[in-house]
Design a protein around this motif. Structure first.
Motif, PDB file in Angstrom:
ATOM      1  N   ASN A 168     -27.978   1.388 -47.937  1.00 37.54           N
ATOM      2  CA  ASN A 168     -28.699   1.712 -48.932  1.00 37.54           C
ATOM      3  C   ASN A 168     -28.416   3.258 -48.841  1.00 37.54           C
ATOM      4  OD1 ASN A 168     -30.782   2.696 -46.177  1.00 37.54           O
ATOM      5  ND2 ASN A 168     -32.167   2.523 -47.047  1.00 37.54           N
ATOM      6  N   ASP A 169     -29.648   3.878 -49.597  1.00 40.74           N
ATOM      7  CA  ASP A 169     -29.324   5.198 -49.325  1.00 40.74           C
ATOM      8  C   ASP A 169     -30.849   6.570 -49.052  1.00 40.74           C
ATOM      9  OD1 ASP A 169     -31.447   5.752 -51.745  1.00 40.74           O
ATOM     10  OD2 ASP A 169     -29.617   6.381 -53.108  1.00 40.74           O
ATOM     11  N   ASP A 170     -31.487   5.214 -49.291  1.00 39.16           N
ATOM     12  CA  ASP A 170     -32.925   5.627 -48.640  1.00 39.16           C
ATOM     13  C   ASP A 170     -33.233   6.650 -47.097  1.00 39.16           C
ATOM     14  OD1 ASP A 170     -33.509   5.806 -50.966  1.00 39.16           O
ATOM     15  OD2 ASP A 170     -34.657   4.165 -50.615  1.00 39.16           O
ATOM     16  N   GLY A 171     -32.174   5.788 -46.205  1.00 38.81           N
ATOM     17  CA  GLY A 171     -31.523   6.211 -44.376  1.00 38.81           C
ATOM     18  C   GLY A 171     -32.755   4.693 -43.759  1.00 38.81           C
ATOM     19  N   ARG A 218     -30.081   9.991 -42.496  1.00 36.78           N
ATOM     20  CA  ARG A 218     -31.397  10.200 -43.013  1.00 36.78           C
ATOM     21  C   ARG A 218     -30.960   9.987 -44.446  1.00 36.78           C
ATOM     22  NH1 ARG A 218     -28.343  15.303 -41.021  1.00 36.78           N
ATOM     23  NH2 ARG A 218     -27.725  13.750 -39.521  1.00 36.78           N
ATOM     24  N   GLU A 219     -31.936  10.182 -45.691  1.00 40.82           N
ATOM     25  CA  GLU A 219     -32.253  10.328 -46.933  1.00 40.82           C
ATOM     26  C   GLU A 219     -30.703  10.174 -47.693  1.00 40.82           C
ATOM     27  OE1 GLU A 219     -34.577   9.989 -49.117  1.00 40.82           O
ATOM     28  OE2 GLU A 219     -33.879  10.078 -50.566  1.00 40.82           O
ATOM     29  N   GLN A 220     -30.346  10.145 -48.247  1.00 40.85           N
ATOM     30  CA  GLN A 220     -28.853   9.949 -49.305  1.00 40.85           C
ATOM     31  C   GLN A 220     -28.822   9.990 -50.603  1.00 40.85           C
ATOM     32  OE1 GLN A 220     -25.741  11.818 -47.888  1.00 40.85           O
ATOM     33  NE2 GLN A 220     -26.184  12.056 -46.079  1.00 40.85           N
ATOM     34  N   SER A 221     -29.952  10.340 -50.747  1.00 40.65           N
ATOM     35  CA  SER A 221     -30.511   9.682 -52.411  1.00 40.65           C
ATOM     36  C   SER A 221     -29.576  10.303 -53.524  1.00 40.65           C
ATOM     37  CB  SER A 221     -32.145   9.429 -52.676  1.00 40.65           C
ATOM     38  OG  SER A 221     -32.789   9.067 -52.455  1.00 40.65           O
ATOM     39  N   GLY A 222     -29.263  10.580 -54.338  1.00 41.44           N
ATOM     40  CA  GLY A 222     -28.682  10.962 -55.123  1.00 41.44           C
ATOM     41  C   GLY A 222     -27.299  11.984 -55.082  1.00 41.44           C
ATOM     42  N   ILE A 243     -33.686  -2.051 -50.347  1.00 44.43           N
ATOM     43  CA  ILE A 243     -34.137  -1.135 -51.788  1.00 44.43           C
ATOM     44  C   ILE A 243     -34.369  -0.259 -51.976  1.00 44.43           C
ATOM     45  CG2 ILE A 243     -36.246  -2.903 -53.089  1.00 44.43           C
ATOM     46  CD1 ILE A 243     -36.096  -4.926 -50.871  1.00 44.43           C
ATOM     47  N   ASN A 244     -33.645  -0.067 -52.652  1.00 45.49           N
ATOM     48  CA  ASN A 244     -34.403   1.643 -53.144  1.00 45.49           C
ATOM     49  C   ASN A 244     -35.397   2.016 -53.520  1.00 45.49           C
ATOM     50  OD1 ASN A 244     -33.060   4.438 -53.099  1.00 45.49           O
ATOM     51  ND2 ASN A 244     -33.241   4.039 -55.520  1.00 45.49           N
ATOM     52  N   ARG A 245     -35.924   3.142 -53.203  1.00 44.25           N
ATOM     53  CA  ARG A 245     -37.260   3.672 -54.196  1.00 44.25           C
ATOM     54  C   ARG A 245     -37.554   4.459 -55.272  1.00 44.25           C
ATOM     55  NH1 ARG A 245     -38.744   5.494 -48.158  1.00 44.25           N
ATOM     56  NH2 ARG A 245     -37.455   7.327 -48.066  1.00 44.25           N
ATOM     57  N   GLY A 248     -26.780   6.820 -54.791  1.00 41.01           N
ATOM     58  CA  GLY A 248     -25.940   5.974 -53.775  1.00 41.01           C
ATOM     59  C   GLY A 248     -25.794   4.994 -53.682  1.00 41.01           C
ATOM     60  N   THR A 249     -27.101   4.074 -53.648  1.00 40.74           N
ATOM     61  CA  THR A 249     -27.785   2.773 -54.246  1.00 40.74           C
ATOM     62  C   THR A 249     -25.993   2.267 -55.044  1.00 40.74           C
ATOM     63  OG1 THR A 249     -30.387   3.398 -54.083  1.00 40.74           O
ATOM     64  CG2 THR A 249     -28.804   0.911 -53.783  1.00 40.74           C
ATOM     65  N   VAL A 250     -25.964   2.327 -55.806  1.00 40.34           N
ATOM     66  CA  VAL A 250     -25.016   1.759 -56.839  1.00 40.34           C
ATOM     67  C   VAL A 250     -23.911   2.298 -56.030  1.00 40.34           C
ATOM     68  CG1 VAL A 250     -23.984   2.055 -58.707  1.00 40.34           C
ATOM     69  CG2 VAL A 250     -26.339   1.749 -58.857  1.00 40.34           C
TER      70      VAL A 250
HETATM   71 MN    MN Z   1     -32.604   6.126 -52.936  1.00 37.56          MN
END
Ligand code: MN
Length: 265
Positions: A7-10, A36-40, A95-97, A109-111
Motif C-alpha cells: 500500500n502507500d498509507d503505510g 510510514r505514509e507514502q501517499s503521493g 486499500i487506499n484511503r 503510490g497505490t497505483v
Molecule cells: Mn494513500
C-alpha cells in the motif's frame, strides 16, 4: 496463488489489513509495505540508498509481513526480486484511503505499486475508497478477493492493471460495478504560506483541480453515480499515432542540432 500485498498509507493502515484478511482464503499472502505514509509518491523508487526489510512480529497466522523504509514501488520490487523467490502471481495495492481516479493517478503510490508489478509482467490490482470510511474497506477487500479469484482463470493482458475505486455508500446503496475509462482533470497546484509556531514560513502544496472530462463513463462519474469503478490502465502513455500533432512538430530540429553541436566535419 502467491499474492503480494502492499500500500502507500503505510504498514499500520487499516485498509491494508482488511485487504489481507480478505485475500488469505484466496492464496498465500505476503505483505511488504512502507513503514510510514507514502501517499503521493507515485511510482518513485529509492535508487541512491540501500533498503532494509524488517519482519513484522504481529502479522496474522500464515501471513509473512515486512516493512520497508521505502516507497510502494520499492516494496514491490523487493518482494518480487528478493522476499518471494518464486515471484508472485498477483500484486494487490491498497486499500487506499481516498480515491485514485482521473489522471491524478500519476502521483498515486497505490497505483505506482501496481505499475511496478505490471512492468514486471505480474498482474496487479489497485484498490481505493472514495472517502475514508472503515465500512467501505470491507467492500474494497471483498471486491479485490473476487478479482483475485477470477484472475486465476482469466489472465489479465500483460501490462494492464485494474484500478478499483469504491463509492462512499453502504453496500445496499451501491448500484453496481462499472468498467470505466480514466477521467481527465487539469491540476493547477498552488502554494499556501503559513507562519509556523517557530516563526518560520511553512509552505503547503495545495491541489486545485479543473475538470476536463469527468463525464459519463469515467471513473469519477461512476463513483458519483454510486457504482464501483474498475478502470483498466495501461502504461504505454504515448499519444501516437492517434494524435493531431502537426506533421512538422520536430521540423528541422535535427539539422539545427547538428549545425550547432556537431564538430565541423
Ligand atoms: Mn494513500
Amino acid at each position: 496463488m502467491k499474492i503480494l500485498v502492499t500500500n502507500d498509507d503505510g504498514i499500520q493502515a487499516p485498509g491494508l489489513w482488511t485487504l489481507v484478511e480478505a485475500l488469505r482464503p484466496v492464496g498465500e499472502v505476503t505483505v511488504i509495505a512502507p513503514d510510514r505514509e507514502q501517499s503521493g509518491v507515485g511510482s518513485s523508487l529509492t535508487l541512491g540508498a540501500p533498503l532494509h526489510i524488517t519482519p513484522l512480529q504481529f502479522a496474522p497466522d500464515s501471513v509473512a509481513a515486512y516493512d520497508v523504509a521505502g516507497t510502494p514501488g520499492d516494496c514491490v520490487i523487493l518482494g518480487l526480486g528478493s522476499v518471494m523467490p518464486e515471484g508472485a502471481d498477483l500484486v494487490v495495492a491498497g486499500i487506499n484511503r481516498g480515491h485514485n481516479t482521473t489522471n491524478e493517478i500519476l502521483i498515486s503510490g497505490t497505483v505506482g505499486a501496481a505499475l511496478h508489478a505490471a512492468l514486471r509482467g505480474v498482474p496487479a490490482i489497485a484498490v481505493s475508497l472514495f472517502l475514508l470510511d472503515s465500512a467501505q474497506y470491507h467492500i474494497g477487500a471483498a471486491a479485490a478477493a473476487y478479482l483475485a479469484r477470477h484472475l486465476q482463470a482469466w489472465a489479465l493482458p500483460s501490462g494492464i492493471i485494474l484500478n478499483v475505486n469504491i463509492p462512499h455508500q453502504e453496500m445496499q446503496d451501491i448500484e453496481g460495478v462499472m468498467v470505466t475509462r480514466l477521467g481527465q482533470r487539469r491540476f493547477t497546484d498552488t502554494v499556501e504560506e503559513r507562519d509556523d509556531p517557530r516563526g518560520r514560513k511553512s509552505r503547503w502544496l495545495i491541489r486545485k483541480r479543473e475538470n476536463i472530462d469527468v463525464g459519463e463513463g469515467t471513473d469519477l462519474w461512476a463513483l458519483r453515480q454510486k457504482y464501483i469503478s474498475v478502470t483498466p490502465l495501461d502504461f504505454t502513455l504515448s499519444c501516437l499515432p492517434a494524435s493531431t500533432l502537426p506533421d512538422d512538430l520536430c521540423g528541422d530540429l535535427f539539422q539545427e542540432l547538428k549545425a550547432r553541436l556537431a564538430p565541423p566535419a
